[in-house]
Design a protein around this motif. Structure first.
Motif, PDB file in Angstrom:
ATOM      1  N   SER A   1      53.670 -68.818  55.564  1.00  0.00           N
ATOM      2  CA  SER A   1      53.685 -69.246  56.961  1.00  0.00           C
ATOM      3  C   SER A   1      54.714 -70.340  57.164  1.00  0.00           C
ATOM      4  O   SER A   1      55.298 -70.860  56.212  1.00  0.00           O
ATOM      5  CB  SER A   1      52.301 -69.756  57.385  1.00  0.00           C
ATOM      6  OG  SER A   1      51.999 -70.996  56.775  1.00  0.00           O
ATOM      7  N   GLY A   2      54.907 -70.715  58.429  1.00  0.00           N
ATOM      8  CA  GLY A   2      55.826 -71.803  58.733  1.00  0.00           C
ATOM      9  C   GLY A   2      57.261 -71.325  58.837  1.00  0.00           C
ATOM     10  O   GLY A   2      57.544 -70.195  59.214  1.00  0.00           O
ATOM     11  N   GLN A   3      58.188 -72.187  58.437  1.00  0.00           N
ATOM     12  CA  GLN A   3      59.609 -71.901  58.604  1.00  0.00           C
ATOM     13  C   GLN A   3      60.229 -71.370  57.319  1.00  0.00           C
ATOM     14  O   GLN A   3      61.312 -71.779  56.907  1.00  0.00           O
ATOM     15  CB  GLN A   3      60.316 -73.174  59.084  1.00  0.00           C
ATOM     16  CG  GLN A   3      59.827 -73.625  60.445  1.00  0.00           C
ATOM     17  CD  GLN A   3      60.337 -74.999  60.842  1.00  0.00           C
ATOM     18  OE1 GLN A   3      60.365 -75.915  60.042  1.00  0.00           O
ATOM     19  NE2 GLN A   3      60.739 -75.132  62.099  1.00  0.00           N
TER      20      GLN A   3
ATOM     21  N   GLY B   1      45.547 -71.230  56.049  1.00  0.00           N
ATOM     22  CA  GLY B   1      46.905 -70.789  55.771  1.00  0.00           C
ATOM     23  C   GLY B   1      47.891 -71.906  55.528  1.00  0.00           C
ATOM     24  O   GLY B   1      49.056 -71.661  55.290  1.00  0.00           O
ATOM     25  N   LEU B   2      47.448 -73.152  55.619  1.00  0.00           N
ATOM     26  CA  LEU B   2      48.346 -74.289  55.388  1.00  0.00           C
ATOM     27  C   LEU B   2      47.897 -75.000  54.130  1.00  0.00           C
ATOM     28  O   LEU B   2      46.809 -75.537  54.064  1.00  0.00           O
ATOM     29  CB  LEU B   2      48.289 -75.254  56.572  1.00  0.00           C
ATOM     30  CG  LEU B   2      49.048 -76.565  56.411  1.00  0.00           C
ATOM     31  CD1 LEU B   2      50.544 -76.295  56.332  1.00  0.00           C
ATOM     32  CD2 LEU B   2      48.749 -77.504  57.553  1.00  0.00           C
ATOM     33  N   ALA B   3      48.731 -74.982  53.100  1.00  0.00           N
ATOM     34  CA  ALA B   3      48.372 -75.657  51.855  1.00  0.00           C
ATOM     35  C   ALA B   3      48.965 -77.048  51.854  1.00  0.00           C
ATOM     36  O   ALA B   3      50.113 -77.252  52.203  1.00  0.00           O
ATOM     37  CB  ALA B   3      48.892 -74.866  50.654  1.00  0.00           C
ATOM     38  N   VAL B   4      48.178 -78.021  51.483  1.00  0.00           N
ATOM     39  CA  VAL B   4      48.624 -79.408  51.443  1.00  0.00           C
ATOM     40  C   VAL B   4      48.300 -79.979  50.078  1.00  0.00           C
ATOM     41  O   VAL B   4      47.171 -79.913  49.622  1.00  0.00           O
ATOM     42  CB  VAL B   4      47.912 -80.253  52.523  1.00  0.00           C
ATOM     43  CG1 VAL B   4      48.390 -81.691  52.459  1.00  0.00           C
ATOM     44  CG2 VAL B   4      48.158 -79.672  53.902  1.00  0.00           C
ATOM     45  N   THR B   5      49.294 -80.525  49.412  1.00  0.00           N
ATOM     46  CA  THR B   5      49.076 -81.160  48.119  1.00  0.00           C
ATOM     47  C   THR B   5      49.200 -82.660  48.287  1.00  0.00           C
ATOM     48  O   THR B   5      50.193 -83.155  48.797  1.00  0.00           O
ATOM     49  CB  THR B   5      50.114 -80.676  47.084  1.00  0.00           C
ATOM     50  OG1 THR B   5      49.974 -79.263  46.939  1.00  0.00           O
ATOM     51  CG2 THR B   5      49.882 -81.339  45.743  1.00  0.00           C
ATOM     52  N   LEU B   6      48.179 -83.376  47.859  1.00  0.00           N
ATOM     53  CA  LEU B   6      48.163 -84.830  47.959  1.00  0.00           C
ATOM     54  C   LEU B   6      48.081 -85.428  46.566  1.00  0.00           C
ATOM     55  O   LEU B   6      47.205 -85.103  45.794  1.00  0.00           O
ATOM     56  CB  LEU B   6      46.947 -85.300  48.765  1.00  0.00           C
ATOM     57  CG  LEU B   6      46.699 -84.619  50.114  1.00  0.00           C
ATOM     58  CD1 LEU B   6      45.414 -85.128  50.720  1.00  0.00           C
ATOM     59  CD2 LEU B   6      47.858 -84.874  51.048  1.00  0.00           C
ATOM     60  N   VAL B   7      48.998 -86.307  46.254  1.00  0.00           N
ATOM     61  CA  VAL B   7      48.975 -86.999  44.976  1.00  0.00           C
ATOM     62  C   VAL B   7      49.286 -88.456  45.235  1.00  0.00           C
ATOM     63  O   VAL B   7      50.274 -88.772  45.891  1.00  0.00           O
ATOM     64  CB  VAL B   7      50.031 -86.429  43.994  1.00  0.00           C
ATOM     65  CG1 VAL B   7      49.919 -87.119  42.651  1.00  0.00           C
ATOM     66  CG2 VAL B   7      49.853 -84.931  43.826  1.00  0.00           C
ATOM     67  N   SER B   8      48.458 -89.363  44.797  1.00  0.00           N
ATOM     68  CA  SER B   8      48.758 -90.774  44.992  1.00  0.00           C
ATOM     69  C   SER B   8      48.368 -91.569  43.772  1.00  0.00           C
ATOM     70  O   SER B   8      47.609 -91.095  42.932  1.00  0.00           O
ATOM     71  CB  SER B   8      48.038 -91.314  46.231  1.00  0.00           C
ATOM     72  OG  SER B   8      46.644 -91.314  46.032  1.00  0.00           O
ATOM     73  N   ALA B   9      48.903 -92.786  43.671  1.00  0.00           N
ATOM     74  CA  ALA B   9      48.637 -93.627  42.520  1.00  0.00           C
ATOM     75  C   ALA B   9      47.830 -94.842  42.921  1.00  0.00           C
ATOM     76  O   ALA B   9      48.055 -95.432  43.969  1.00  0.00           O
ATOM     77  CB  ALA B   9      49.955 -94.068  41.877  1.00  0.00           C
TER      78      ALA B   9
ATOM     79  N   PHE C   1      52.877 -66.447  60.849  1.00  0.00           N
ATOM     80  CA  PHE C   1      52.503 -65.991  59.510  1.00  0.00           C
ATOM     81  C   PHE C   1      53.166 -64.660  59.181  1.00  0.00           C
ATOM     82  O   PHE C   1      53.444 -63.844  60.067  1.00  0.00           O
ATOM     83  CB  PHE C   1      50.981 -65.813  59.414  1.00  0.00           C
ATOM     84  CG  PHE C   1      50.211 -67.094  59.579  1.00  0.00           C
ATOM     85  CD1 PHE C   1      49.782 -67.815  58.475  1.00  0.00           C
ATOM     86  CD2 PHE C   1      49.927 -67.587  60.847  1.00  0.00           C
ATOM     87  CE1 PHE C   1      49.084 -68.997  58.629  1.00  0.00           C
ATOM     88  CE2 PHE C   1      49.229 -68.772  61.013  1.00  0.00           C
ATOM     89  CZ  PHE C   1      48.805 -69.473  59.895  1.00  0.00           C
ATOM     90  N   ALA C   2      53.410 -64.448  57.884  1.00  0.00           N
ATOM     91  CA  ALA C   2      53.932 -63.174  57.397  1.00  0.00           C
ATOM     92  C   ALA C   2      53.141 -62.764  56.163  1.00  0.00           C
ATOM     93  O   ALA C   2      52.639 -63.609  55.422  1.00  0.00           O
ATOM     94  CB  ALA C   2      55.413 -63.282  57.048  1.00  0.00           C
TER      95      ALA C   2
END
Length: 271
Positions: free
Chosen positions: A203-205, A15-23, A150-151
């Motif tokens: 989810s979250g705030q 339920g927690l999406a994390v996007t990682l982008v690096s150079a 969660f909702a």
């Protein structure tokens, strides 16, 4: 994970999406034999809102160990590392849906720009930047908002009796995504049948707004990081569609609720 490996990497879990982008561009600086950059690591506990950062460490093992200890002290549970690399500048923030987004670049300016560009491409520029950090500096940052709630919203997927069913079922403040989705879907299925129901969860705030056009012919939902932002998102959408709208309901994901709304019949507060 190396900086190159993290580039354009997206992970979704519990339920927690994390996007990682690096150079990887700044790595060329160290090919000439200069001292390598310090190590950093970012950890989360998916059952809690927030993140934990340890930076400026002499080794990857040290950064990972310290950030996991830091996270466990705050949450009381084992945590997960979502990013670990060397050097650069970190831009960290949240998408409108409450997903944590991280970008690492060679300068602070490039990190901020990349964060905005990434957000613009996916969300139309409505992400909230919370941290802009030099990862060579030795520090520990803890940002914990308490247990994650969660909702879920369930709604009809097809036309009913010549027109789309305007009912929406909301289950909020649940301790798991599965519970939120199950609660909302059960109420939808009892009303119009399981095969005709679909769901969306957050989810979250975050905050949820349900709205309808003033003539009762259309309706929808918006999710964002605050009540002010979610109302603004509804207003923007309705203006783009050229219709006058009313807010039927506002709900915080964290608050325990189990409600049914009919967007085509219930009157709302005009924008």
């Amino acid at each position: 994970m190396s900086a190159a490996a993290a580039m354009n990497y997206r992970s979704v879990f519990r339920g927690l999406a994390v996007t990682l982008v690096s150079a990887a561009a700044f790595w060329g600086v160290f090919a000439s034999g200069a001292n390598p950059p310090a190590h950093f690591a970012v950890a989360v506990n998916p059952a809690f809102v927030g993140y934990f950062i340890t930076s400026g460490e002499h080794s990857s093992a040290s950064a990972r160990k310290k950030v996991l200890q830091q996270c466990k002290r705050a949450t009381g549970r084992d945590c997960e590392i979502i990013m670990a690399s060397q050097g650069g500048f970190l831009a960290l923030g949240y998408s409108p849906a409450g997903n944590l987004r991280l970008v690492v670049e060679s300068t602070k300016e490039r990190a901020a720009i990349a964060f905005d560009e990434d957000c613009n491409a996916e969300y139309g520029g409505t992400c909230a930047l919370e941290q802009l950090l030099d990862l060579s500096s030795r520090r520990q940052i803890s940002e914990s908002g308490g247990p994650r709630r969660f909702a879920a919203l369930a709604f009809g997927a097809k036309d009913v009796n010549g027109g789309q069913d305007g009912r929406v079922w909301l289950a909020a403040g649940r301790t798991t995504e599965a519970d939120a989705v199950s609660t909302a879907m059960q109420r939808c299925a009892a009303a119009i049948g399981q095969a005709d129901c679909r769901s969306y969860s957050t989810s979250g705030q975050t905050h949820i707004a349900l709205y309808r056009s003033s003539d009762g012919r259309s309706g929808g939902m918006q999710i964002n990081l605050s009540q002010q932002l979610v109302i603004a998102a509804v207003d923007r959408t309705c203006k783009q569609d050229g219709v006058r709208c009313e807010i039927v309901a506002l709900a915080a994901t964290q608050d325990l609720r189990d409600e049914e709304y009919d967007l085509y019949r219930m009157k709302g507060v005009p924008l």
